[in-house]
Design an enzyme around this catalytic site. Sequence first.
Site, PDB file in Angstrom:
ATOM      1  N   MET A  37     -16.811  43.724  22.800  1.00  0.00           N
ATOM      2  CA  MET A  37     -15.482  42.971  22.661  1.00  0.00           C
ATOM      3  C   MET A  37     -14.610  43.721  21.734  1.00  0.00           C
ATOM      4  O   MET A  37     -14.219  42.886  20.651  1.00  0.00           O
ATOM      5  CB  MET A  37     -15.994  41.433  22.223  1.00  0.00           C
ATOM      6  N   GLY A  68     -23.955  41.119  31.555  1.00  0.00           N
ATOM      7  CA  GLY A  68     -24.673  41.669  30.882  1.00  0.00           C
ATOM      8  C   GLY A  68     -26.186  41.233  30.652  1.00  0.00           C
ATOM      9  O   GLY A  68     -26.892  40.812  31.643  1.00  0.00           O
ATOM     10  N   ASP A  69     -26.913  41.299  29.277  1.00  0.00           N
ATOM     11  CA  ASP A  69     -28.051  40.575  29.217  1.00  0.00           C
ATOM     12  C   ASP A  69     -27.968  39.358  28.274  1.00  0.00           C
ATOM     13  O   ASP A  69     -27.091  39.274  27.471  1.00  0.00           O
ATOM     14  CB  ASP A  69     -29.031  41.534  28.395  1.00  0.00           C
ATOM     15  N   ASP A 125     -19.349  32.318  34.124  1.00  0.00           N
ATOM     16  CA  ASP A 125     -18.104  32.822  33.043  1.00  0.00           C
ATOM     17  C   ASP A 125     -16.961  33.654  33.902  1.00  0.00           C
ATOM     18  O   ASP A 125     -17.116  33.782  35.037  1.00  0.00           O
ATOM     19  CB  ASP A 125     -18.810  33.573  31.971  1.00  0.00           C
ATOM     20  N   LYS A 158     -15.994  31.209  29.987  1.00  0.00           N
ATOM     21  CA  LYS A 158     -15.630  31.979  28.570  1.00  0.00           C
ATOM     22  C   LYS A 158     -15.352  33.322  28.685  1.00  0.00           C
ATOM     23  O   LYS A 158     -15.777  34.356  29.247  1.00  0.00           O
ATOM     24  CB  LYS A 158     -17.266  32.016  28.196  1.00  0.00           C
TER      25      LYS A 158
END
Length: 465
Positions: free
Chosen positions: A387, A306-307, A252, A274
């Site tokens: 976000m 992240g996860d 990403d 993304k």
Amino acid sequence: MPTANYPVSLKLDGCRVLVAGGGRIATRRIPRLLAAGARVHVVAPEIAPDLRAAVDDDALTWSARAVDPADIDGCRLVFAATDDSAINRELAVAARSRGALVQRADHAADSDFLVPALVERGPLQIAIASAASAPSLTRRLRARLETLVPAAYGDLARLAGGFREAVRTRVPRERRGAFWNRVFDGPIAEQVFAGRYEAAERALETALADAHAGLEAVRGEVYLVGSGPGDPDLLTFRALRLMQQADVVLYDSLTAPEILALVAPEAERVHVGKRADRHTLAQSRINTLMVELAQAGRRVLRLKGGDPFVFGRGGEEIAELAEAGVSFQIVPGVTAANGCAAYAGIPLTHRDFAQSVIFVTGHLQAGELKLSWPELARPGQTVVFYMGRRNLDIICRSLTTHGLASDWPAAMVIDGTTRQQRLIVGTLADLPARVAAEPATGPALLIVGEVVRLHDTLGWFEPTP
């Protein structure tokens, strides 16, 4: 220039071994000798408690007296580990005269063999030696390798051992090396590392049948890997290993360059882009691309910040893989809430301030934030908004509307865990203005709760751009 030692691995099952001395060195040597099946006899006036327990369990024998050269008769190895150098020297001479190899604990140069530092994973052994020139360094390397070699390598070695004879008889010599390379570098090994030993056995049986028939089928796999919030040091060992063996990487926009640099140099890199509302590829196309690449026999690394299962759409991606019958595995990562909060010195829970923590997304759905505001606007908890920068004003206003005070602590972490990290601390009333004045545009995480007050005393990370 001194000659180098010749490394060997001795078979001692049923062999008699003499250990002269019952102290610290004997206590270190004897367990591995017993594990190798040696018949160990200790001669010493006194022995350590651990050795007494082994005597009581009939694991070894002990003569409670001073050692005598006659004790060496019939022994293959002798460990001269007494506190008296003269006795150790006498034992070395006597051992050689009787055809036994000797190791003196007090004199490496007068020893026939040295005992290496050892990393063991089942039948797999990694020995580290320095010819006695730097024992502290060998111990440090051993400790380093202990952290780098997963325990499952022992299971992989056992699996290979169980099939070794079958491979020898059914796969032509010129193709055996390539066959084992596919086993150790491909999905079969990954099944073992993921704890699916029986599945790995079945897969190896199938691969062996295909190889015997000359039909070596190439089967791809997808690795859904969480790369953490940005700091490469937060990658897991499994993530790094899979990054090194992938054929193609889908990444990403938010993937840190430092993390992407750890991918195998020969791997194909595909940017799927993304970020917020700007997508190079639609999610549906990413899903089908993974399926297509795996079905073509590629090892696909889907690298996610992240996860994968915390606001990472990992569930959507593996659902399509499962439906297509593509083999996959999930590698969790440090999610942004944990990583950014830790680097900001803000504990997500604290006995005095927050007894629970809630993770929510700050993205709009159908033009509004569809969140349970009464549940989020409660004291005694921490709320983390992923976000949340774009809709920060709406979030802060909604929390105050539903009961939180306007001076309720809040903080935004931008580019968390990286050298560019920026921490903006304020309240629900003034944080939107503070963030608007900040030029940094990296990924942001909003933390709301009284734990934010602890940053002043718990903050430790000082980024150095």
